[in-house]
Structure formats: C-alpha cells, structure tokens
Motif scaffolding. Sequence first.
Motif, PDB file in Angstrom:
ATOM      1  N   GLY A 253       1.183  12.239 -26.337  1.00 19.42           N
ATOM      2  CA  GLY A 253      -0.194  12.658 -26.130  1.00 19.42           C
ATOM      3  C   GLY A 253      -0.405  13.340 -24.801  1.00 19.42           C
ATOM      4  O   GLY A 253       0.477  14.023 -24.275  1.00 19.42           O
ATOM      5  N   ASP A 254      -1.598  13.140 -24.218  1.00 18.07           N
ATOM      6  CA  ASP A 254      -1.902  13.767 -22.933  1.00 18.07           C
ATOM      7  C   ASP A 254      -2.547  12.750 -21.997  1.00 18.07           C
ATOM      8  O   ASP A 254      -2.727  11.576 -22.352  1.00 18.07           O
ATOM      9  N   ILE A 255      -2.871  13.209 -20.801  1.00 18.56           N
ATOM     10  CA  ILE A 255      -3.429  12.306 -19.787  1.00 18.56           C
ATOM     11  C   ILE A 255      -4.678  11.610 -20.303  1.00 18.56           C
ATOM     12  O   ILE A 255      -4.893  10.411 -20.071  1.00 18.56           O
ATOM     13  N   GLY A 256      -5.531  12.360 -21.010  1.00 21.02           N
ATOM     14  CA  GLY A 256      -6.777  11.777 -21.504  1.00 21.02           C
ATOM     15  C   GLY A 256      -6.576  10.605 -22.436  1.00 21.02           C
ATOM     16  O   GLY A 256      -7.421   9.706 -22.508  1.00 21.02           O
ATOM     17  N   ASP A 257      -5.465  10.597 -23.163  1.00 11.83           N
ATOM     18  CA  ASP A 257      -5.172   9.466 -24.050  1.00 11.83           C
ATOM     19  C   ASP A 257      -4.850   8.202 -23.255  1.00 11.83           C
ATOM     20  O   ASP A 257      -5.153   7.080 -23.686  1.00 11.83           O
ATOM     21  N   HIS A 258      -4.211   8.383 -22.116  1.00 18.03           N
ATOM     22  CA  HIS A 258      -3.752   7.236 -21.323  1.00 18.03           C
ATOM     23  C   HIS A 258      -4.744   6.854 -20.223  1.00 18.03           C
ATOM     24  O   HIS A 258      -4.821   5.683 -19.839  1.00 18.03           O
ATOM     25  N   PHE A 259      -5.467   7.848 -19.726  1.00 19.39           N
ATOM     26  CA  PHE A 259      -6.436   7.619 -18.647  1.00 19.39           C
ATOM     27  C   PHE A 259      -7.744   8.339 -18.990  1.00 19.39           C
ATOM     28  O   PHE A 259      -8.048   9.386 -18.417  1.00 19.39           O
ATOM     29  N   PRO A 260      -8.504   7.806 -19.950  1.00 22.66           N
ATOM     30  CA  PRO A 260      -9.724   8.502 -20.396  1.00 22.66           C
ATOM     31  C   PRO A 260     -10.747   8.637 -19.273  1.00 22.66           C
ATOM     32  O   PRO A 260     -10.937   7.698 -18.475  1.00 22.66           O
ATOM     33  N   PRO A 261     -11.395   9.795 -19.154  1.00 23.36           N
ATOM     34  CA  PRO A 261     -12.400   9.998 -18.106  1.00 23.36           C
ATOM     35  C   PRO A 261     -13.602   9.078 -18.252  1.00 23.36           C
ATOM     36  O   PRO A 261     -14.362   8.900 -17.295  1.00 23.36           O
ATOM     37  N   SER A 262     -13.773   8.486 -19.435  1.00 22.20           N
ATOM     38  CA  SER A 262     -14.875   7.538 -19.639  1.00 22.20           C
ATOM     39  C   SER A 262     -14.639   6.206 -18.934  1.00 22.20           C
ATOM     40  O   SER A 262     -15.573   5.415 -18.752  1.00 22.20           O
ATOM     41  N   ASP A 263     -13.407   5.959 -18.518  1.00 20.22           N
ATOM     42  CA  ASP A 263     -13.048   4.721 -17.822  1.00 20.22           C
ATOM     43  C   ASP A 263     -13.343   4.891 -16.332  1.00 20.22           C
ATOM     44  O   ASP A 263     -12.722   5.706 -15.654  1.00 20.22           O
ATOM     45  N   THR A 264     -14.286   4.118 -15.826  1.00 18.21           N
ATOM     46  CA  THR A 264     -14.678   4.251 -14.415  1.00 18.21           C
ATOM     47  C   THR A 264     -13.537   3.904 -13.460  1.00 18.21           C
ATOM     48  O   THR A 264     -13.570   4.304 -12.299  1.00 18.21           O
ATOM     49  N   ALA A 265     -12.555   3.189 -13.940  1.00 18.32           N
ATOM     50  CA  ALA A 265     -11.410   2.834 -13.085  1.00 18.32           C
ATOM     51  C   ALA A 265     -10.630   4.065 -12.668  1.00 18.32           C
ATOM     52  O   ALA A 265      -9.876   4.035 -11.686  1.00 18.32           O
ATOM     53  N   ASN A 266     -10.793   5.148 -13.429  1.00 11.60           N
ATOM     54  CA  ASN A 266     -10.049   6.371 -13.117  1.00 11.60           C
ATOM     55  C   ASN A 266     -10.813   7.313 -12.207  1.00 11.60           C
ATOM     56  O   ASN A 266     -10.306   8.386 -11.862  1.00 11.60           O
ATOM     57  N   LYS A 267     -12.024   6.943 -11.813  1.00 10.43           N
ATOM     58  CA  LYS A 267     -12.823   7.780 -10.926  1.00 10.43           C
ATOM     59  C   LYS A 267     -12.121   7.912  -9.572  1.00 10.43           C
ATOM     60  O   LYS A 267     -11.774   6.911  -8.928  1.00 10.43           O
ATOM     61  N   ASP A 268     -11.870   9.160  -9.161  1.00  8.98           N
ATOM     62  CA  ASP A 268     -11.210   9.484  -7.886  1.00  8.98           C
ATOM     63  C   ASP A 268      -9.784   8.919  -7.781  1.00  8.98           C
ATOM     64  O   ASP A 268      -9.233   8.801  -6.687  1.00  8.98           O
ATOM     65  N   ARG A 269      -9.196   8.572  -8.902  1.00  9.43           N
ATOM     66  CA  ARG A 269      -7.854   7.985  -8.899  1.00  9.43           C
ATOM     67  C   ARG A 269      -6.810   9.016  -8.471  1.00  9.43           C
ATOM     68  O   ARG A 269      -6.896  10.205  -8.802  1.00  9.43           O
TER      69      ARG A 269
ATOM     70  N   SER B 203      -3.726  11.200  -8.675  1.00 11.88           N
ATOM     71  CA  SER B 203      -3.019  11.739  -9.833  1.00 11.88           C
ATOM     72  C   SER B 203      -1.551  11.322  -9.852  1.00 11.88           C
ATOM     73  O   SER B 203      -0.903  11.372 -10.911  1.00 11.88           O
ATOM     74  N   ALA B 204      -1.019  10.911  -8.709  1.00 13.38           N
ATOM     75  CA  ALA B 204       0.356  10.400  -8.686  1.00 13.38           C
ATOM     76  C   ALA B 204       0.497   9.203  -9.613  1.00 13.38           C
ATOM     77  O   ALA B 204       1.575   8.967 -10.189  1.00 13.38           O
ATOM     78  N   ASP B 205      -0.591   8.429  -9.792  1.00 17.08           N
ATOM     79  CA  ASP B 205      -0.542   7.291 -10.709  1.00 17.08           C
ATOM     80  C   ASP B 205      -0.283   7.743 -12.135  1.00 17.08           C
ATOM     81  O   ASP B 205       0.400   7.068 -12.909  1.00 17.08           O
ATOM     82  N   PHE B 206      -0.846   8.886 -12.518  1.00 18.41           N
ATOM     83  CA  PHE B 206      -0.655   9.401 -13.875  1.00 18.41           C
ATOM     84  C   PHE B 206       0.806   9.776 -14.105  1.00 18.41           C
ATOM     85  O   PHE B 206       1.392   9.462 -15.152  1.00 18.41           O
ATOM     86  N   LEU B 207       1.385  10.452 -13.123  1.00 20.81           N
ATOM     87  CA  LEU B 207       2.783  10.860 -13.255  1.00 20.81           C
ATOM     88  C   LEU B 207       3.706   9.645 -13.263  1.00 20.81           C
ATOM     89  O   LEU B 207       4.663   9.587 -14.042  1.00 20.81           O
ATOM     90  N   THR B 208       3.407   8.660 -12.436  1.00 19.36           N
ATOM     91  CA  THR B 208       4.213   7.434 -12.414  1.00 19.36           C
ATOM     92  C   THR B 208       4.171   6.739 -13.769  1.00 19.36           C
ATOM     93  O   THR B 208       5.191   6.227 -14.253  1.00 19.36           O
ATOM     94  N   HIS B 209       3.000   6.732 -14.394  1.00 20.21           N
ATOM     95  CA  HIS B 209       2.860   6.131 -15.719  1.00 20.21           C
ATOM     96  C   HIS B 209       3.718   6.878 -16.744  1.00 20.21           C
ATOM     97  O   HIS B 209       4.424   6.261 -17.558  1.00 20.21           O
ATOM     98  N   ALA B 210       3.683   8.208 -16.706  1.00 21.92           N
ATOM     99  CA  ALA B 210       4.483   8.999 -17.638  1.00 21.92           C
ATOM    100  C   ALA B 210       5.976   8.756 -17.416  1.00 21.92           C
ATOM    101  O   ALA B 210       6.761   8.675 -18.376  1.00 21.92           O
ATOM    102  N   LEU B 211       6.395   8.625 -16.160  1.00 18.63           N
ATOM    103  CA  LEU B 211       7.797   8.338 -15.857  1.00 18.63           C
ATOM    104  C   LEU B 211       8.209   6.971 -16.389  1.00 18.63           C
ATOM    105  O   LEU B 211       9.344   6.788 -16.851  1.00 18.63           O
ATOM    106  N   ALA B 212       7.288   5.996 -16.336  1.00 23.64           N
ATOM    107  CA  ALA B 212       7.570   4.668 -16.877  1.00 23.64           C
ATOM    108  C   ALA B 212       7.761   4.731 -18.392  1.00 23.64           C
ATOM    109  O   ALA B 212       8.622   4.047 -18.958  1.00 23.64           O
ATOM    110  N   LEU B 213       6.949   5.549 -19.067  1.00 22.66           N
ATOM    111  CA  LEU B 213       7.115   5.734 -20.507  1.00 22.66           C
ATOM    112  C   LEU B 213       8.476   6.360 -20.812  1.00 22.66           C
ATOM    113  O   LEU B 213       9.156   5.974 -21.773  1.00 22.66           O
TER     114      LEU B 213
END
Length: 391
Positions: A286-302, A304-314
């Motif tokens: 999928g894409d970033i939105g599937d894993h880190f939806p913008p509707s989730d307030t936890a992702n506000k100002d997060r 982006s290195a966290d997103f790449l780290t998550h993809a590397l873990a997958l």
Amino acid sequence: MKERLSTVALIVAAGRGTRAGQGKPKQYRGMPDGGGGSVLARSIAAFADNEAISSVWIAIHKDDVKLYEKSVNTCKNSEKVNYVFGGDDRQASVLNGLRALADTQAQHVFIHDAARPFVSQKLIERCLDNITNADGVIPALPVTDTLKKAENGIISETVPRDGLYRAQTPQLFKFTKLLTAHENAPKGMTDDAAVAEHAGLRVCMIDGEVENIKLTTEEDFAMTSNLLPRTGSGFDVHRFGDSGSAKSVMLCGVAVPHDREIIGHSDADVGLHATTDALLGALAEGDIGDHFPPSDTANKDRASADFLTHALALASAKHARLTHIDLTLICETPKIGPHRGAMREKLSELTGLPLSAVSVKATTTEGLGFSGRGEGIAAQATATILLPETA
C-alpha cells in the motif's frame, strides 16, 4: 594512485555453523544464489583475484581438509591460497592464522569471515584506500531497527540507536600491530576490531554494503536461493505556505533554509514520503496513508523518518533487502544542489544503504505547472529490493 604496501588475507573458516542446520559446515555448502561453487570458494575468489593481495590463508577445522581442498580447486588463483588449522573459537583461529602469516613479512592483513561470500571488489579497494592514516579499517552499516532490552520476555528499556553500527568484514589492519594485539587480548572478543580497540589501536570506519550479508541460519540459505528483484515507485506533492512562514523546511531528513513552510499533516518531507511509498510499493504494502492515516492525530507533525523506518521494518519482516534508492526533487526553490550530499548521507543513515546506492537529484519544470509557478514541491522515487520468492 597511492603506493600500497604488501597485503595478505586471512579467511576464518574453522567454525561448525550449527545454526545453519544439519549438513556440511555452512562454508562448504553451495552458494545460495545459484552462482556455483561453495560459500568458501566465493569468499576466497574475492581476495585471490585481487592483484593487491599477495596470498590468501584459510583458517580451517582439522576435520575439513578434504572439503577445503575441493573448494580451493574451483578457484582460478589457487596457487595463492594456503591453509592453517584454526582454534577452539574464532579469536583463537585468527591468532593461529596470524602466527602462520608472520613469515610473509606482510605490512597489512585482511581478516574476513568465510560466511560473507558477497564481499565486493569495491569494498576491498575502499578498505585499502583508507588504511594509510589508521591502524585498521572496518566496514559498517548504521543500525536502523529500534533496539530493546528485555528481561524474561518483558521490555525493560529502549536503547538509543544514535551512533550504533553493525560491523562487517573484511577488516584490514597493520599486520604487526594486529598480531601483537591478538597475542595480548583477553578471551571473548567477537571481532578483530574489538581486539584492536582493546589494544588502543586507531580503527576507522567506512560505509559497509547491504549486500555483504553473513550467512548464518537455515533461513539465510533458503531466502537467498530465490531472491526476486522488485522495484517500487513513489510520488508526493505538497504546497508551500506564505512567504515568511518558515526559516527552513525538511527535505530527506535535512533542514533546508527556506522562507515558505511546506504544508502537510506530518513534517511534510516530500523526499522521505516519496521514498517510503516507493519501498511500500516494492513490498506491495500500500502507501503511507494506509499505515499512517492523516485522520489519526498521532501523526500530526510527525517526523517522516518514522514512516521510512516503519517501511524498512516491513521489509525486514519479509526478509527483503533494500539495494538502491533513486530520488528526484522537483521544485524552483529551495535550491537542492548545496544540500544533496547531506540528503544522501541522511538517507544512507536511515536505510543502512551505502552512499553508492543512494541517488538524490533535483530538477525544475521550466516554469510550467504548479511547481514552475513556485506554488509547491514534488518528489518521485524508485526503490529496488530483493525479495524471497515465497514472501
């Protein structure tokens, strides 16, 4: 070209490789990539075929002479290859090998694990190029996984990974200094750099190679036998805010001076977003939105290195190996050129790839479209992985 002093190589191949399952010791098994020959033969060839290396010595188990001879007979420069019996553990095997090599009068010595058969000539050459001003040179990759300490299966601490690296071989040293260090080292040292550090020697670090994996378990042999290349693409766009809304923006994890903010739910790093989506695409995840939806307030100002780290873990969970990233930033401003080097280094740090496998480019749209009008910034990326056929 710098004058190179005489160099020999010692390949450690006396282990039993019990974690690799039943059968021959892993160094004598066939290459899992289907390239022919044994794991040891491939490692020998990497050093025996290098003109800068005068001889190659193999520390073997006393029960493995016939297996060793069979492997050496497949090497085209077998006349450069000799063997010595190893010891009870890796450290003892290296010491036995160094003592046997003392009569060669070599100035430098490579120490290499036989179970790393994917070592490249480029890595060997980079070690040779960097030994002049140090007692030793080792390749290493930054740690990208989150590290945990645990007691009885319960997490007790998250260990900061800043400044942590995964050491590889080959490791190159001034011969006499390493021999002396080994003669006086306490037991329990896990690599030769540790022996050198204990002796107070100066050891420098260079970029390792993701492909230079160590074959350790049954899964390592199985997963590399049918690796399929996969390529994913990623694209991301963000608009700019008003003039004076920022002093800098994040691009590829680097703060780049700019007076207009990049508007987004996270830190709006288009470079990391495109790279993450490229990796997710290669994994068919999928894409970033599937894993880190913008509707989730936890992702506000997060970050982006966290997103790449998550993809590397997958990728790691699927035993996939990221081998290359190619990223293009598309904008009129800010100017990317002065920051490209820092961006490549940051991507290398985040992914564990060597700089030679990270490309960052920039272009404009010649005044056309939203980017040409200075309304925003875009990025497109491709990521190449090797994925086991069954993943």
